[in-house]
Design an enzyme around this catalytic site. Structure first.
Site, PDB file in Angstrom:
ATOM      1  N   GLY A 224       2.697  -0.762  -1.995  1.00 16.64           N
ATOM      2  CA  GLY A 224       1.399  -0.099  -2.100  1.00 16.64           C
ATOM      3  C   GLY A 224       0.807   0.102  -0.726  1.00 16.64           C
ATOM      4  CB  SER A 225      -2.606   0.889   0.279  1.00 19.28           C
ATOM      5  OG  SER A 225      -3.306  -0.151  -0.371  1.00 19.28           O
ATOM      6  N   GLY A 229      -1.866  -4.690   0.609  1.00 16.93           N
ATOM      7  CA  GLY A 229      -0.761  -5.542   1.062  1.00 16.93           C
ATOM      8  C   GLY A 229      -1.275  -6.780   1.794  1.00 16.93           C
ATOM      9  CD  GLU A 246       9.821  -2.194   1.025  1.00 17.75           C
ATOM     10  OE1 GLU A 246       9.548  -1.409   1.949  1.00 17.75           O
ATOM     11  OE2 GLU A 246      10.921  -2.762   0.939  1.00 17.75           O
ATOM     12  CB  CYS A 280       6.009   4.885   1.118  1.00 16.68           C
ATOM     13  SG  CYS A 280       7.654   4.651   0.446  1.00 16.68           S
ATOM     14  CD  GLU A 379       0.952   6.485   3.452  1.00 17.50           C
ATOM     15  OE1 GLU A 379       0.169   5.610   3.047  1.00 17.50           O
ATOM     16  OE2 GLU A 379       2.170   6.422   3.302  1.00 17.50           O
TER      17      GLU A 379
HETATM   18  P1  NAD Z   1      -2.649   0.496  -3.781  1.00 14.21           P
HETATM   19  O1  NAD Z   1      -2.346  -0.462  -2.711  1.00 14.21           O
HETATM   20  O2  NAD Z   1      -4.049   0.892  -3.985  1.00 14.21           O
HETATM   21  O3  NAD Z   1      -2.135  -0.035  -5.200  1.00 14.21           O
HETATM   22  C1  NAD Z   1      -0.839  -0.554  -5.351  1.00 14.21           C
HETATM   23  C2  NAD Z   1      -0.852  -1.591  -6.450  1.00 14.21           C
HETATM   24  O4  NAD Z   1      -1.657  -2.675  -6.024  1.00 14.21           O
HETATM   25  C3  NAD Z   1      -1.440  -1.099  -7.775  1.00 14.21           C
HETATM   26  O5  NAD Z   1      -0.706  -1.621  -8.848  1.00 14.21           O
HETATM   27  C4  NAD Z   1      -2.836  -1.690  -7.752  1.00 14.21           C
HETATM   28  O6  NAD Z   1      -3.383  -1.901  -9.034  1.00 14.21           O
HETATM   29  C5  NAD Z   1      -2.591  -3.005  -7.048  1.00 14.21           C
HETATM   30  N1  NAD Z   1      -3.770  -3.615  -6.444  1.00 14.21           N
HETATM   31  C6  NAD Z   1      -4.919  -3.019  -6.023  1.00 14.21           C
HETATM   32  N2  NAD Z   1      -5.793  -3.939  -5.560  1.00 14.21           N
HETATM   33  C7  NAD Z   1      -5.189  -5.145  -5.663  1.00 14.21           C
HETATM   34  C8  NAD Z   1      -5.565  -6.471  -5.323  1.00 14.21           C
HETATM   35  N3  NAD Z   1      -6.768  -6.760  -4.803  1.00 14.21           N
HETATM   36  N4  NAD Z   1      -4.670  -7.475  -5.545  1.00 14.21           N
HETATM   37  C9  NAD Z   1      -3.457  -7.216  -6.065  1.00 14.21           C
HETATM   38  N5  NAD Z   1      -3.057  -5.975  -6.432  1.00 14.21           N
HETATM   39  C10 NAD Z   1      -3.904  -4.950  -6.224  1.00 14.21           C
HETATM   40  O7  NAD Z   1      -1.711   1.730  -3.469  1.00 14.21           O
HETATM   41  P2  NAD Z   1      -1.578   3.058  -4.317  1.00 14.21           P
HETATM   42  O8  NAD Z   1      -2.772   3.903  -4.051  1.00 14.21           O
HETATM   43  O9  NAD Z   1      -1.287   2.743  -5.718  1.00 14.21           O
HETATM   44  O10 NAD Z   1      -0.247   3.688  -3.660  1.00 14.21           O
HETATM   45  C11 NAD Z   1      -0.283   4.390  -2.482  1.00 14.21           C
HETATM   46  C12 NAD Z   1       0.152   3.554  -1.294  1.00 14.21           C
HETATM   47  O11 NAD Z   1       1.379   2.878  -1.567  1.00 14.21           O
HETATM   48  C13 NAD Z   1       0.426   4.391  -0.083  1.00 14.21           C
HETATM   49  O12 NAD Z   1      -0.122   3.784   1.064  1.00 14.21           O
HETATM   50  C14 NAD Z   1       1.947   4.422   0.029  1.00 14.21           C
HETATM   51  O13 NAD Z   1       2.466   4.673   1.263  1.00 14.21           O
HETATM   52  C15 NAD Z   1       2.299   3.092  -0.499  1.00 14.21           C
HETATM   53  N6  NAD Z   1       3.683   3.079  -1.017  1.00 14.21           N
HETATM   54  C16 NAD Z   1       4.664   2.451  -0.279  1.00 14.21           C
HETATM   55  C17 NAD Z   1       5.989   2.452  -0.701  1.00 14.21           C
HETATM   56  C18 NAD Z   1       7.059   1.762   0.099  1.00 14.21           C
HETATM   57  O14 NAD Z   1       8.123   1.495  -0.424  1.00 14.21           O
HETATM   58  N7  NAD Z   1       6.870   1.457   1.356  1.00 14.21           N
HETATM   59  C19 NAD Z   1       6.327   3.082  -1.884  1.00 14.21           C
HETATM   60  C20 NAD Z   1       5.312   3.708  -2.612  1.00 14.21           C
HETATM   61  C21 NAD Z   1       3.988   3.690  -2.164  1.00 14.21           C
END
Ligand code: NAD
Length: 477
Positions: A224-225, A229, A246, A280, A379
């Site tokens: 995720g973001s 992270g 990731e 990503c 990004e």
């Molecule tokens: P996000 O970080 O907002 O959400 C990702 C996940 O985290 C979701 O399931 C969300 O519900 C959960 N989450 C949110 N707040 C949380 C918390 N406080 N504690 C635990 N979990 C929580 O990201 P997004 O908007 O869903 O996805 C986009 C981002 O993910 C982009 O920055 C992208 O680059 C990244 N991404 C990376 C990869 C990789 O492999 N490197 C792959 C896909 C997406």
């Protein structure tokens, strides 16, 4: 989807609260998602522990592998159904959704086959001793995933962990979780013991936070973001457990003056357009040597202006982005760059006839982006490509490494020495020479450095992440 999947069956959430799920292509609600809380997570972790201590934990590596392979075969029977579910949930064009389900099947094939090939090794030591090194499962692993490739992420993150013998608890993204639930159902049908795979839907700050801080979790896999992270890593630190992160990227495509334009131009376009830029590892920056900048970027602009965005059924180059918030975010990058006078070199089109409420943005190519600009550093996660020019090899490396990210990079040149020099000095977890595969290659170790995260997924290396290495020293005389 308005329930959780715990211990091999659907169960209602503790609160009964649900979240609306909108179709990105129409903006209309088509489902409700269960809103899991700490109690739901606790039930899932307990079920996973029971499976790990019980039926799932007792399987041999070959038996686990066979189940994962069977799931891959069962997926083929439901291929079109899964592709349609994924397309409706995420808005992606059908061709992309089918490619994603195909890649998910590859994860099951790969990790099904790899499960019984994680060999330890023997270390020559002192006389009278035998030393062996073995890889054992952590126990119960937690997985928090984003919405951009839900089925593939299930294949990538969960399957590698299952192959190592862990039981898993997944918190999928609230914006797209339909295929994860369907895959868990299919896993039960092919014979996965109850509790080996558990899914709790819900919001990040509730269900996600509860999962990453649960004391029964031995390892966290987060995709995720960077912002979230960091929170997940903090939660893991509180329990002293390891995690892989990731995160995002700002991946450069470096094009030298001797590059094969015919090969590079379509791939540079695809690398940002794939999945509507919500990848990503999207190639979101194209860095071009000054002497060929106009010619190369002009050729990219020609292709870019032909791009069209439409609904999954229209099956064009792009779909909508995932939700209204994401559309607003992508549009703000475009609007701000225009206000700053950064030239728009090409725009795609939103196809006629798309629903008014859909979350569509126009694919946009910006040229001569000033260094240090937001388009260089942040990004976008949408179909926005930024072009930059550089003087020479040294300048190219400086520009490529100018962000805090380091996920993927491409080097386009015919010069063999330069291919090696640049690919060694560019900061990235994966470097392609004269090619690009945003997210491609199940066999290839994948992951970032810096703000792109740490740890590796995909390939054999992921199995080691999902394992504890144990050294057994036997003094036998
Ligand atoms: P996000 O970080 O907002 O959400 C990702 C996940 O985290 C979701 O399931 C969300 O519900 C959960 N989450 C949110 N707040 C949380 C918390 N406080 N504690 C635990 N979990 C929580 O990201 P997004 O908007 O869903 O996805 C986009 C981002 O993910 C982009 O920055 C992208 O680059 C990244 N991404 C990376 C990869 C990789 O492999 N490197 C792959 C896909 C997406």
């Amino acid at each position: 989807m308005n329930q959780h999947f715990i211990n091999g069956r659907y169960v209602a959430g503790q609160t009964g609260e649900t979240i609306a799920k909108l179709a990105p292509a129409t903006g209309e609600e088509f489902a409700r998602i269960a809103c899991g809380n700490a109690a739901d997570i606790d039930a899932a972790v307990k079920a996973a522990h029971a499976a790990f201590e019980g039926a799932w934990g007792k399987l041999t590596a070959a038996e686990r592998g066979r189940l994962i392979s069977k799931l891959g075969l069962r997926l083929q029977d439901h291929f079109e159904e899964l592709a349609r579910l994924e397309a409706r949930d995420t808005g992606k064009p059908m061709a992309q959704a089918r490619a994603d389900i195909d890649a998910t099947a590859r994860y099951f094939e790969f990790y099904g086959g790899a499960a019984d090939k994680v060999h330890g090794h023997v270390i020559p030591f002192l006389n009278g001793y035998s030393v062996s090194v073995v890889h054992e499962p952590h126990g119960v692993t937690g997985h928090i995933l984003p919405w951009n490739y839900p089925a593939q992420m299930f294949g990538r993150s969960l399957t590698a962990s299952l192959a190592m013998g862990n039981a898993v608890v997944l918190k999928p993204a609230e914006d797209a979780c339909a295929t994860a639930f369907r895959l868990a159902e299919l896993a039960s049908e092919v014979g996965f013991p109850d509790g080996a795979i558990n899914i709790v839907a819900g919001r990040g700050h509730e269900a996600g936070a509860a999962l990453s801080s649960h004391p029964g979790i031995a390892f966290m896999s987060f995709t995720g973001s960077p912002e979230v992270g960091k929170m997940v890593q903090h939660a893991c630190a509180d329990h002293l457990i390891p995690c892989t992160l990731e995160l995002g990227g700002k991946s450069p495509q470096i094009v030298f003056d001797d590059a094969d334009f015919d090969a590079a131009v379509p791939i540079v376009c695809k690398a940002i357009v794939q999945n509507t830029g919500q990848t990503c590892s999207a190639g979101s920056r194209v860095l071009v040597q000054k002497s060929v900048y106009d010619a190369f970027v002009g050729a990219v602009a020609q292709q870019f202006s032909k791009l069209r965005a439409g609904t999954p059924e229209m099956d064009l180059d792009c779909g909508p982005v995932i939700n209204a918030k994401q559309r607003g975010r992508v549009q703000s990058f475009i609007d701000q760059a225009r206000e700053q006078g950064i030239p728009v070199l090409a725009e795609g089109q939103i196809a006629q006839g798309v629903p008014n409420g859909g979350f569509f943005v126009t694919p946009t190519l910006f040229g001569q982006v000033p260094r240090g600009n937001r388009l260089e550093q942040e990004e976008v996660f949408g179909p926005v490509l930024s072009a930059f020019s550089f003087e020479d090899e040294e300048d190219a490396i400086k520009l490529a490494n100018s962000t805090d990210y380091g996920l993927v990079a491409a080097v386009w040149t015919k010069d063999g020495g330069r291919q090696q020099r640049v690919s060694r000095r560019v900061r990235a977890g994966q470097v392609f020479i004269n090619g690009y595969g945003a997210g491609g290659g199940i066999e290839l170790p994948f992951g970032g450095t810096g703000k792109s995260g740490h740890g590796r997924e995909k390939g054999f290396i992921a199995l080691e992440e999902f394992a504890v290495t144990k050294t057994i020293v036997h003094k036998h005389g």
